[in-house]
Design an enzyme around this catalytic site. Structure first.
Site, PDB file in Angstrom:
ATOM      1  CG  LEU B  77       2.070  -4.474  -1.944  1.00 23.54           C
ATOM      2  CD1 LEU B  77       2.987  -4.843  -3.110  1.00 23.54           C
ATOM      3  CD2 LEU B  77       1.043  -5.569  -1.709  1.00 23.54           C
ATOM      4  CB  CYS B  78       4.203  -4.867   4.858  1.00 22.99           C
ATOM      5  SG  CYS B  78       5.610  -4.792   5.986  1.00 22.99           S
ATOM      6  CB  VAL B  79       8.510  -1.507   2.886  1.00 18.05           C
ATOM      7  CG1 VAL B  79       8.694  -1.120   4.337  1.00 18.05           C
ATOM      8  CG2 VAL B  79       9.840  -1.443   2.159  1.00 18.05           C
ATOM      9  CB  ALA B  82       7.308  -5.968  -0.219  1.00 21.52           C
TER      10      ALA B  82
END
Lengths: 135, 130
Positions: B77-79, B82
């Protein structure tokens, strides 16, 4: 690290209304650190992303369009804009941000990053790319 | 062939995650290798363990977790995406001063560099979204 690949970021949506344009720009900026061959394409409503004079004051969103001007400093200097998309929206090159880069092989001469091309030429650029991100 | 997938839409609202799941499963069953599945934009919502879809519907999140376990998939998941959308693991929750995390099993949170790396390392990167 394997060989350099041709990355193409295709931007098709208006800058506000959805988050795609902003988050696409974030990928481009991070991706610039990977020393790949990077091109950006703007078509459909995506051409609005790089129009001049954006003012977001009344919609309470951040105007992130000044960030596009930094792309040249990240060695992102191949920016293709589709002629047909400009035409359909009554826009010309003069309506777009002046995006430039400095060519270190040419005594740091300031050069235009934007190239307006036809849909047929755009298709060729997509064809020649190794990795195409569509936002 | 070594492939990676980017999913850019959330679960249930959009078919992207379903189609990406079916594609990934079929490709793996066919003997292809998956380098990484990267969730971006609203796609990060595919990684919350707090989703409780109706019993008679598919559970998109659990389905990804199970596939990740079976094939040792790297679900990222892209930080930045997210953080915007309230998806956190224990470290992220602590770092941002939140009192809970909600990441689902088999997912991890990392940076956009992981997406670029997937593009470099894979023979094909396939995007599922609008």
């Amino acid at each position: 690290m394997p060989e350099t690949k041709k990355f193409l970021y295709v931007n098709r949506k208006a800058p506000y209304g959805t988050i795609y344009a902003l988050e696409s720009l974030e990928v481009v900026l991070i991706g610039a650190a990977f020393e790949q061959d990077v091109s950006l394409a703007f078509l459909d409503d995506g051409v609005y992303q790089i129009t001049k004079g954006q003012n977001t004051k009344d919609i309470g969103m951040k105007n992130f369009s000044p960030t596009y001007k930094a792309l040249g400093d990240y060695d992102v200097n191949k920016i293709y804009v589709e002629q047909e998309s400009l035409d359909a929206r009554g826009l010309t090159l003069d309506d777009l941000l002046p995006l430039t880069w400095e060519d270190e092989d040419d005594d740091w001469a300031e050069k235009e990053s934007i190239k307006v091309i036809s849909a047929a030429e755009m298709a060729k650029i997509m064809e020649q790319s190794d990795v195409v991100f569509s936002f | 062939m070594k492939f990676s997938v980017m999913i850019s839409e959330g679960p249930y609202t959009h078919q992207a995650s379903d189609t990406a799941y079916n594609f990934t499963k079929a490709a793996l069953e066919d003997g292809h290798e998956c380098f990484r599945i990267f969730f971006y934009h609203d796609g990060v919502n595919n990684g919350t363990r707090l989703a409780s879809p109706p019993q008679d519907d598919r559970n998109i999140i659990n389905r990804w977790s199970a596939l990740a376990k079976e094939y040792k998939l790297d679900l990222v998941l892209c930080v930045a995406a997210a953080q915007r959308r309230g998806i956190a693991d224990a470290d992220e929750a602590k770092r941002n001063g939140k009192n809970a995390d909600n990441i689902a099993s088999g997912f991890r949170i990392s940076g956009l560099g992981q997406l670029i790396e997937a593009g470099i390392q894979s023979d094909r990167l396939i995007t599922f979204g609008d």
